[in-house]
Design an enzyme around this catalytic site. Sequence first.
Site, PDB file in Angstrom:
ATOM      1  N   ASP A  62       0.858  -1.185   0.000  1.00 15.05           N
ATOM      2  CA  ASP A  62       0.000   0.000   0.000  1.00 15.05           C
ATOM      3  C   ASP A  62       0.894   1.235   0.000  1.00 15.05           C
ATOM      4  OD1 ASP A  62      -1.769   2.073   0.446  1.00 15.05           O
ATOM      5  OD2 ASP A  62      -2.788   1.115   2.138  1.00 15.05           O
ATOM      6  N   ASN A  89       1.696   5.820 -10.701  1.00 17.27           N
ATOM      7  CA  ASN A  89       0.419   5.644 -11.395  1.00 17.27           C
ATOM      8  C   ASN A  89      -0.763   5.459 -10.451  1.00 17.27           C
ATOM      9  OD1 ASN A  89      -1.397   4.768 -13.733  1.00 17.27           O
ATOM     10  ND2 ASN A  89      -1.375   2.933 -12.441  1.00 17.27           N
ATOM     11  N   TYR A 153     -10.279  15.490  -7.009  1.00 17.22           N
ATOM     12  CA  TYR A 153      -9.399  14.639  -7.822  1.00 17.22           C
ATOM     13  C   TYR A 153      -8.591  15.491  -8.788  1.00 17.22           C
ATOM     14  CZ  TYR A 153      -8.047  11.212 -11.369  1.00 17.22           C
ATOM     15  OH  TYR A 153      -7.339  10.439 -12.256  1.00 17.22           O
ATOM     16  N   ALA A 155      -7.799  18.578  -8.527  1.00 19.40           N
ATOM     17  CA  ALA A 155      -6.822  19.398  -7.792  1.00 19.40           C
ATOM     18  C   ALA A 155      -5.586  18.583  -7.447  1.00 19.40           C
ATOM     19  CB  ALA A 155      -7.457  19.964  -6.530  1.00 19.40           C
TER      20      ALA A 155
END
Length: 252
Positions: A62, A89, A153, A155
């Site tokens: 994570d 990504n 998102y 931003a």
Amino acid sequence: MNATAKTPVRTVLVTGAGTGIGRATARAFAAGGARVVAVGRRRGPLAGTAGDDPLITPLVADVTADDGPERIVRTVLEAHGRLDVLVNNAGVVGAGALGSYAKEALAPVLATNLVAPVLLAQAALPALEEAGGVIVNLSTSVGQRGWPGNSLYAATKAGVELLTRSWAVELAPRGIRVVAVAPGGIDTPIGEHQGLSPERMAAVRNWQVAHTPMGRIGRPEEVAWAITRLADPAASFVTGVVLAVDGGAVVA
């Protein structure tokens, strides 16, 4: 210099590699002969990414965990001894209009989309400097305009673009290039991961097609092509760029 010395095999770290753009990117780098560490939170999708390709190593981790970035980079270096390319990504959407956000819903979006790339890049800096490496950040082309109903998102992705330009200048003296790719509407399961119904997802896709001059949704492989080209040693004089891969949406 020994004229017969071989160029070292590059090692690439791709986050969010279980599906979509991350999966396509991991496979594209491996197809070019690179050793790829594919990072994600779910073992099953990562195994699907790797398949039977010996060049792709799945790593369940994570990126938002307290020790996540350091553990990920340490695992890569222990396995391969070098890191040439970091592809940031991994991302989550967390859509919502202003007035609808709960405070606890903000943290995962900021942690995944903005904080994790910073901490991963920081953990990877010594190895990237030694290799003369590349950081590739993933943004979004639609975020270069107003995006009502998805401003948080957008931003975070605008922040990623500023990081890209700032790091490009900051890290150039250390021999590290920093670039970004900004996809448009791409055929990935991000909507399903967000919990959108098939009907809602179809409406989103219709809107995306209507606002894309090329009149279609893109494929993850088309984004992966841009990522691998920008990270290629032949692009050695390219840094600080944010390349839209969106069928012309951002300029329409």
